[in-house]
Design a protein around this motif. Structure first.
Motif, PDB file in Angstrom:
ATOM      1  N   THR A   1       0.067   0.283   8.159  1.00 28.00           N
ATOM      2  CA  THR A   1      -0.794   0.866   7.131  1.00 28.00           C
ATOM      3  C   THR A   1      -0.149   0.835   5.753  1.00 28.00           C
ATOM      4  O   THR A   1      -0.735   1.335   4.789  1.00 28.00           O
ATOM      5  CB  THR A   1      -1.164   2.314   7.490  1.00 28.00           C
ATOM      6  OG1 THR A   1       0.039   3.094   7.585  1.00 28.00           O
ATOM      7  CG2 THR A   1      -1.932   2.384   8.799  1.00 28.00           C
ATOM      8  N   THR A   2       1.043   0.249   5.643  1.00 30.28           N
ATOM      9  CA  THR A   2       1.747   0.251   4.357  1.00 30.28           C
ATOM     10  C   THR A   2       1.634  -1.068   3.602  1.00 30.28           C
ATOM     11  O   THR A   2       2.138  -1.179   2.498  1.00 30.28           O
ATOM     12  CB  THR A   2       3.243   0.594   4.547  1.00 30.28           C
ATOM     13  OG1 THR A   2       3.876  -0.452   5.263  1.00 30.28           O
ATOM     14  CG2 THR A   2       3.414   1.935   5.244  1.00 30.28           C
ATOM     15  N   TYR A   3       0.999  -2.067   4.210  1.00 30.31           N
ATOM     16  CA  TYR A   3       0.811  -3.334   3.500  1.00 30.31           C
ATOM     17  C   TYR A   3      -0.348  -4.105   4.112  1.00 30.31           C
ATOM     18  O   TYR A   3      -0.741  -3.881   5.250  1.00 30.31           O
ATOM     19  CB  TYR A   3       2.080  -4.196   3.525  1.00 30.31           C
ATOM     20  CG  TYR A   3       2.478  -4.733   4.888  1.00 30.31           C
ATOM     21  CD1 TYR A   3       2.128  -6.012   5.279  1.00 30.31           C
ATOM     22  CD2 TYR A   3       3.210  -3.951   5.780  1.00 30.31           C
ATOM     23  CE1 TYR A   3       2.495  -6.507   6.526  1.00 30.31           C
ATOM     24  CE2 TYR A   3       3.583  -4.433   7.013  1.00 30.31           C
ATOM     25  CZ  TYR A   3       3.223  -5.715   7.383  1.00 30.31           C
ATOM     26  OH  TYR A   3       3.590  -6.199   8.615  1.00 30.31           O
TER      27      TYR A   3
ATOM     28  N   HIS B   1       4.156   1.109   9.992  1.00 31.10           N
ATOM     29  CA  HIS B   1       4.238   0.138   8.896  1.00 31.10           C
ATOM     30  C   HIS B   1       2.924  -0.602   8.664  1.00 31.10           C
ATOM     31  O   HIS B   1       2.669  -1.069   7.566  1.00 31.10           O
ATOM     32  CB  HIS B   1       5.335  -0.889   9.162  1.00 31.10           C
ATOM     33  CG  HIS B   1       6.715  -0.336   9.139  1.00 31.10           C
ATOM     34  ND1 HIS B   1       7.080   0.766   8.415  1.00 31.10           N
ATOM     35  CD2 HIS B   1       7.839  -0.752   9.766  1.00 31.10           C
ATOM     36  CE1 HIS B   1       8.365   1.015   8.588  1.00 31.10           C
ATOM     37  NE2 HIS B   1       8.855   0.109   9.418  1.00 31.10           N
TER      38      HIS B   1
ATOM     39  N   LEU C   1       0.855  -1.183   0.000  1.00 32.52           N
ATOM     40  CA  LEU C   1       0.000   0.000   0.000  1.00 32.52           C
ATOM     41  C   LEU C   1       0.897   1.241   0.000  1.00 32.52           C
ATOM     42  O   LEU C   1       2.132   1.123   0.044  1.00 32.52           O
ATOM     43  CB  LEU C   1      -0.916  -0.014   1.231  1.00 32.52           C
ATOM     44  CG  LEU C   1      -1.801  -1.258   1.398  1.00 32.52           C
ATOM     45  CD1 LEU C   1      -2.540  -1.204   2.726  1.00 32.52           C
ATOM     46  CD2 LEU C   1      -2.772  -1.394   0.227  1.00 32.52           C
ATOM     47  N   THR C   2       0.316   2.396  -0.004  1.00 30.22           N
ATOM     48  CA  THR C   2       1.076   3.641  -0.006  1.00 30.22           C
ATOM     49  C   THR C   2       2.034   3.671   1.185  1.00 30.22           C
ATOM     50  O   THR C   2       1.636   3.387   2.312  1.00 30.22           O
ATOM     51  CB  THR C   2       0.121   4.852   0.069  1.00 30.22           C
ATOM     52  OG1 THR C   2      -0.781   4.790  -1.030  1.00 30.22           O
ATOM     53  CG2 THR C   2       0.897   6.163   0.027  1.00 30.22           C
ATOM     54  N   GLY C   3       3.287   3.973   0.909  1.00 31.46           N
ATOM     55  CA  GLY C   3       4.291   4.070   1.964  1.00 31.46           C
ATOM     56  C   GLY C   3       5.118   2.816   2.172  1.00 31.46           C
ATOM     57  O   GLY C   3       6.092   2.820   2.916  1.00 31.46           O
ATOM     58  N   TYR C   4       4.756   1.711   1.488  1.00 29.03           N
ATOM     59  CA  TYR C   4       5.532   0.470   1.649  1.00 29.03           C
ATOM     60  C   TYR C   4       6.914   0.643   1.029  1.00 29.03           C
ATOM     61  O   TYR C   4       7.061   1.186  -0.061  1.00 29.03           O
ATOM     62  CB  TYR C   4       4.816  -0.722   0.990  1.00 29.03           C
ATOM     63  CG  TYR C   4       5.639  -1.986   1.070  1.00 29.03           C
ATOM     64  CD1 TYR C   4       5.641  -2.749   2.212  1.00 29.03           C
ATOM     65  CD2 TYR C   4       6.449  -2.380   0.009  1.00 29.03           C
ATOM     66  CE1 TYR C   4       6.420  -3.894   2.315  1.00 29.03           C
ATOM     67  CE2 TYR C   4       7.226  -3.517   0.090  1.00 29.03           C
ATOM     68  CZ  TYR C   4       7.207  -4.270   1.244  1.00 29.03           C
ATOM     69  OH  TYR C   4       7.985  -5.393   1.347  1.00 29.03           O
ATOM     70  N   THR C   5       7.939   0.169   1.758  1.00 26.19           N
ATOM     71  CA  THR C   5       9.311   0.178   1.243  1.00 26.19           C
ATOM     72  C   THR C   5       9.949  -1.178   1.494  1.00 26.19           C
ATOM     73  O   THR C   5       9.436  -1.986   2.278  1.00 26.19           O
ATOM     74  CB  THR C   5      10.172   1.266   1.932  1.00 26.19           C
ATOM     75  OG1 THR C   5      10.313   0.901   3.316  1.00 26.19           O
ATOM     76  CG2 THR C   5       9.557   2.647   1.798  1.00 26.19           C
TER      77      THR C   5
END
Length: 159
Positions: A118-120, A116, A65-69
């Motif tokens: 909220t990023t996946y 994190h 999702l948005t912000g995943y690295t």
């Protein structure tokens, strides 16, 4: 008779401890033999085992999702690795217990974990012994086996 499985430690100390704790006449079985001398000067052979390592592979599937690295992915792999390596000798690997580390929650949370989350989205966890088929099923260990892994055994499928 008894069968003691010991991870780590000095063989002579382990044998002395077993000899001091087991009842007279009870045999001790295992692949390691150590001769000890009892309080009466009699030499006795004490046997015990060492655990057999069973490499476990894990496939964690997530939707980015948005912000995943990739740094988040590294944290996930590290947490899942720690969860498996924390298991005791003979303890089965329960695939559902790998959801918490895959979500970076509970004892596997880091200071950055809340951000994190909220990023996946975690979509699946599958496990296997090396060479077996992937499955969303537990892996049963024998009494003398211990599950082990490292981050190279953790596959992160990101979609």
């Amino acid at each position: 008779s008894i069968s003691v499985v010991v991870e780590g430690g000095d063989s002579a100390t382990i044998a002395q401890t077993i000899a001091a704790k087991k009842t007279p006449g009870a045999g001790a079985y295992g692949g390691v033999s150590q001769t000890i001398t009892d309080a009466y000067g009699i030499s006795r052979v004490i046997r015990f085992g060492r655990p057999t390592s069973v490499t476990v592979q894990v496939k964690v599937s997530i939707t980015a999702l948005t912000g995943y690295t990739s740094a988040v992915g590294t944290e996930i792999k590290d947490a899942v690795t720690a969860a498996i390596n924390d298991l005791a000798i003979g303890e089965k690997v329960m695939y559902t217990r790998l959801y918490a580390p895959a979500l970076l929650t509970g004892k596997y949370a880091s200071p950055s974990s809340p951000a994190h989350l909220t990023t996946y989205e975690l979509t699946a966890v599958e496990i296997r012994k090396v060479g077996d088929a992937w499955a969303a099923a537990d892996i049963v260990m024998a009494y003398n086996e211990v599950a082990v892994t490292d981050t190279s055994q953790i596959t992160l499928a990101v979609s």
